[in-house]
Design an enzyme around this catalytic site. Structure first.
Site, short mmCIF file in Angstrom:
data_model
loop_
_atom_site.label_atom_id
_atom_site.label_comp_id
_atom_site.label_asym_id
_atom_site.label_seq_id
_atom_site.Cartn_x
_atom_site.Cartn_y
_atom_site.Cartn_z
N ASP A 175 -8.04 -5.14 0.05
CA ASP A 175 -8.59 -5.99 -1.01
C ASP A 175 -8.17 -7.44 -0.93
OD1 ASP A 175 -10.15 -4.14 -2.27
OD2 ASP A 175 -8.47 -3.30 -3.38
N HIS B 5 0.85 -1.18 0.00
CA HIS B 5 0.00 0.00 0.00
C HIS B 5 0.88 1.23 0.00
CE1 HIS B 5 -3.18 2.79 1.08
NE2 HIS B 5 -4.01 1.84 0.67
N1 ACO Z 1 4.15 -7.81 -4.82
C1 ACO Z 1 5.49 -7.82 -4.98
N2 ACO Z 1 6.28 -6.74 -4.81
C2 ACO Z 1 5.69 -5.58 -4.46
C3 ACO Z 1 4.29 -5.48 -4.28
C4 ACO Z 1 3.52 -6.66 -4.46
N3 ACO Z 1 2.19 -6.62 -4.31
N4 ACO Z 1 3.96 -4.23 -3.95
C5 ACO Z 1 5.11 -3.53 -3.93
N5 ACO Z 1 6.16 -4.35 -4.23
C6 ACO Z 1 7.57 -3.99 -4.24
C7 ACO Z 1 7.93 -3.18 -5.49
O1 ACO Z 1 8.37 -4.02 -6.55
C8 ACO Z 1 9.02 -2.29 -4.96
O2 ACO Z 1 10.20 -3.07 -4.85
P1 ACO Z 1 11.64 -2.38 -5.10
O3 ACO Z 1 11.78 -1.37 -4.01
O4 ACO Z 1 12.60 -3.51 -5.00
O5 ACO Z 1 11.57 -1.76 -6.46
C9 ACO Z 1 8.57 -1.97 -3.54
O6 ACO Z 1 7.78 -3.09 -3.14
C10 ACO Z 1 7.75 -0.69 -3.40
O7 ACO Z 1 6.65 -0.77 -4.30
P2 ACO Z 1 6.10 0.45 -5.14
O8 ACO Z 1 5.36 -0.08 -6.34
O9 ACO Z 1 7.19 1.45 -5.37
O10 ACO Z 1 5.09 1.07 -4.10
P3 ACO Z 1 3.90 2.03 -4.43
O11 ACO Z 1 3.61 2.75 -3.17
O12 ACO Z 1 4.22 2.86 -5.64
O13 ACO Z 1 2.70 1.06 -4.84
C11 ACO Z 1 0.86 -0.42 -4.68
C12 ACO Z 1 1.70 0.66 -3.98
C13 ACO Z 1 0.43 0.10 -6.08
C14 ACO Z 1 -0.40 -0.66 -3.87
C15 ACO Z 1 1.71 -1.73 -4.81
O14 ACO Z 1 2.07 -2.18 -3.53
C16 ACO Z 1 1.01 -2.80 -5.61
O15 ACO Z 1 1.10 -2.83 -6.84
N6 ACO Z 1 0.25 -3.74 -4.90
C17 ACO Z 1 -0.52 -4.75 -5.58
C18 ACO Z 1 -1.83 -4.15 -6.10
C19 ACO Z 1 -2.82 -3.88 -4.97
O16 ACO Z 1 -3.05 -4.71 -4.11
N7 ACO Z 1 -3.43 -2.68 -5.04
C20 ACO Z 1 -4.47 -2.28 -4.07
C21 ACO Z 1 -3.97 -1.21 -3.18
S1 ACO Z 1 -5.20 -0.82 -1.98
C22 ACO Z 1 -6.33 0.08 -2.78
O17 ACO Z 1 -6.07 0.81 -3.69
C23 ACO Z 1 -7.66 -0.05 -2.40
#
Ligand code: ACO
Length: 428
Positions: free
Chosen positions: A364, A307
Site C-alpha cells: 500500500d 507487514h
Molecule cells: N511504523 C512504526 N512502527 C511500526 C510500524 C510502522 N508502520 N509497524 C510496526 N511497527 C513497530 C511496532 O511498534 C512494534 O515495535 P515494538 O516491537 O518496539 O513494540 C514492531 O514494529 C512490530 O509491530 P507489530 O505491530 O507488533 O507487528 P504486526 O505484525 O502486529 O503488525 C502491521 C503489522 C499491522 C502491518 C503494522 O506493521 C502496521 O501497523 N503497519 C502500518 C499499517 C499498514 O501499512 N498496514 C497495511 C499492511 S499490508 C495490508 O494489509 C494490505
C-alpha cells in the site's frame, strides 16, 4: 522433520502429529491436544497459527516470495489479465484461450444489477464512505438472489453466484463513487473489458463519450492482479470464518470487505496518501515524521510500512514502485508526494528502528500514488483493493467449502471474575 512433536506438561509427555507443506512449511497439528491434555494453546492475532491447509497462494515472508497457484506474482503482473488471474485463483489452473473467453463472456453477461439496487444506492447520503456502500450492496445481493443463500446448492448454482459477484462488483464500486459525487450512475458497457468497463462507469458521463486510456487500463489490471490474493490475511480469514458457519457467499464477502476497511489492513492505502499529504502540508520534514513513528508515546505509525508476514521485502511493493514511476512518467504527472514517499522509504531503510524490526514498504505504500495518477480519489482506494481481492476471497471461500472445513471457533483463556453471587441493586 520427525513425524511427531512432543509437549511436556507437569511431567507428562504428549505426542502430536506434524505436517509438511509442498513448499516445506512445517507445522504441529494441535487439534487433538486439548482432548489429550485439557490444555489449549494461545496466540493472540494468530501470529504463529495456521488456520487451514490451502493450495491457493504461497508466500515466503523471509525471502519475499509470492505465488498464486505456483505462478510467481511478477510473471502474472507482467503478462496476464486480471480475469485470467481470477480464473487461476478460483479454478486452480490458468485457463485455455477458449475457457478464458467463456469466463469473460459469462462475466460480461452479468454486469447489470437489478434496477431496485439503485433505490438502495439513493438511500445513502453523499457523505457515505464507499466501502460502507460497497459492503451493503454486496449483502443486498442475498435479497435479489435468494438461491445464493444456501452454499450447499449444486456446484453449477454456486458458480453462478460467483460469476454474478465478479460481474457486479465493478458496477457497485463505480456506483458507490458516483453516489458520493452526486452524478448520475452509468450502466456497464459490455463492449469493454473488465477494467475498461469499470473506468468508464467511474469517470464517464451520460453527456460525453468516454474511452479509457490503454495505459490506465493496463495499470489497473496490474494493480488488481497484485492485490488478488494474499493467503490467510485479516479479510480472507474473515471470509473463511464467516463462510464456515455456512453463511452465504455474499454475506461472507461483505464481511471481508468490512475487515479490509481498517487502516491496519486495506485501509492503509488511503491512510498512506493522507499521511503523505499531511507531511507535505507540514513542510515536508520527513525526519520529524520518522521521529514520531519511532516514538512509543506517539500513536503515529508510518503507514504503508511493516507487514505481519513480510520481513525482508514485499514483492508487490517492488512491482508497484516501478509501476508508479512508469505510470506517472507515461501520463506526464509529477506528484510531489511520490518524492516524499521515496524520501521516507530511503530514510526508513537506513534507520536502525526500522531495520531491526524488519519494517519495509508494503503493497500500500505506493499503490495510492498510482491510483491518484489514474484519477481515483482517496476514499476509493480501499474499494480498489476490494475489487482486486475479490477473486482471492472467492477462491478461499470455495476451497474452505470444498474441504468441508469445520466452523471456525477459537478458544480463550478466561481472566475475568470467578463465580460470585448476585447482589440486589439496593444493597450494592
Ligand atoms: N511504523 C512504526 N512502527 C511500526 C510500524 C510502522 N508502520 N509497524 C510496526 N511497527 C513497530 C511496532 O511498534 C512494534 O515495535 P515494538 O516491537 O518496539 O513494540 C514492531 O514494529 C512490530 O509491530 P507489530 O505491530 O507488533 O507487528 P504486526 O505484525 O502486529 O503488525 C502491521 C503489522 C499491522 C502491518 C503494522 O506493521 C502496521 O501497523 N503497519 C502500518 C499499517 C499498514 O501499512 N498496514 C497495511 C499492511 S499490508 C495490508 O494489509 C494490505
Amino acid at each position: 522433520m520427525s513425524e511427531k512433536a512432543e509437549i511436556k506438561i507437569d511431567g507428562k509427555t504428549y505426542e502430536l502429529p506434524t505436517l509438511v507443506g509442498s513448499e516445506n512449511e512445517k507445522a504441529i497439528d494441535i487439534s487433538s491436544f486439548r482432548a489429550q491434555s485439557g490444555v489449549i494453546t494461545i496466540d493472540p492475532g494468530f501470529k504463529n497459527t495456521g488456520s487451514t491447509k490451502s493450495a491457493i497462494t504461497f508466500l515466503d515472508g523471509e525471502k519475499g516470495i509470492l505465488r498464486y497457484r505456483g505462478y510467481p506474482i511478477d510473471q502474472l503482473a507482467e503478462n496476464s489479465t486480471f480475469l485470467e488471474v481470477a480464473y487461476l485463483l478460483i479454478y486452480g489452473n490458468l485457463p485455455s484461450a477458449e475457457k478464458l473467453a467463456g469466463f469473460e463472456k459469462d462475466i460480461t453477461n452479468h454486469t447489470l444489477v437489478h434496477e431496485d439496487i439503485k433505490k438502495l444506492l439513493d438511500g445513502f447520503p453523499y457523505t457515505s464512505h464507499p466501502m460502507g456502500v460497497l459492503s451493503s450492496l454486496v449483502t443486498s445481493l442475498t435479497a435479489f438472489y435468494p438461491m445464493s443463500l444456501d452454499p450447499n446448492r449444486s456446484a453449477g448454482e454456486v458458480n453462478l453466484s460467483i460469476i454474478r459477484i465478479l460481474a457486479k462488483m465493478p458496477t457497485f464500486a463505480a456506483w458507490a463513487y458516483k453516489n458520493q459525487l452526486g452524478q448520475p450512475i452509468l450502466y456497464p458497457d459490455n463492449k469493454l473489458d473488465y477494467c475498461g468497463n469499470f473506468l468508464k462507469m467511474m469517470f464517464g458521463l451520460p453527456t460525453e463519450d468516454y474511452h479509457p486510456e490503454p495505459i490506465v487500463v493496463d495499470a489497473l489490471n496490474k494493480l488488481l492482479i497484485l492485490h488478488a490474493d494474499h493467503e490467510q490475511n485479516c479479510s480472507t480469514s474473515t471470509v473463511r470464518i464467516v463462510g464456515s458457519s455456512q453463511a452465504s457467499l455474499y454475506a461472507s464477502l461483505s464481511a471481508g470487505i468490512n475487515a479490509l476497511w481498517g487502516p491496519l489492513h486495506g485501509g492503509a492505502n488511503q491512510a498512506v496518501i493522507e499521511m503523505l499529504e499531511g507531511i507535505k502540508q507540514d513542510g515536508g520534514d520527513t525526519k520529524k515524521w520518522m521521529a514520531k513513528a519511532k516514538d512509543k508515546d506517539d500513536p503515529f505509525r508510518l503507514m504503508g510500512f511493516g507487514h505481519r508476514v513480510y520481513k525482508n521485502f514485499d514483492p508487490r511493493a517492488k512491482i508497484i514502485k516501478k509501476a508508479a514511476d512508469e505510470v506517472l512518467g507515461k501520463l506526464g504527472i509529477q506528484d510531489p508526494v511520490l518524492d516524499i514517499a521515496k524520501g521516507l522509504e530511503e530514510e526508513a531503510l537506513n534507520d536502525p528502528y526500522f531495520v531491526e524490526r524488519k519494517l519495509y514498504p508494503n503493497v500500500d505504500f505506493y499503490s495510492g500514488i498510482i491510483y491518484r495518477a489514474l484519477g481515483i480519489p482517496t476514499e476509493m482506494f480501499t474499494v480498489m483493493f476490494a475489487l482486486g481481492r475479490l477473486p482471492g476471497w472467492i477462491a478461499q471461500w470455495k476451497e474452505m467449502r470444498e474441504n468441508k472445513e469445520p466452523i471456525g471457533r477459537p478458544r480463550q483463556v478466561y481472566v475475568g471474575e470467578t463465580a460470585r453471587d448476585y447482589v440486589p441493586v439496593n444493597k450494592r
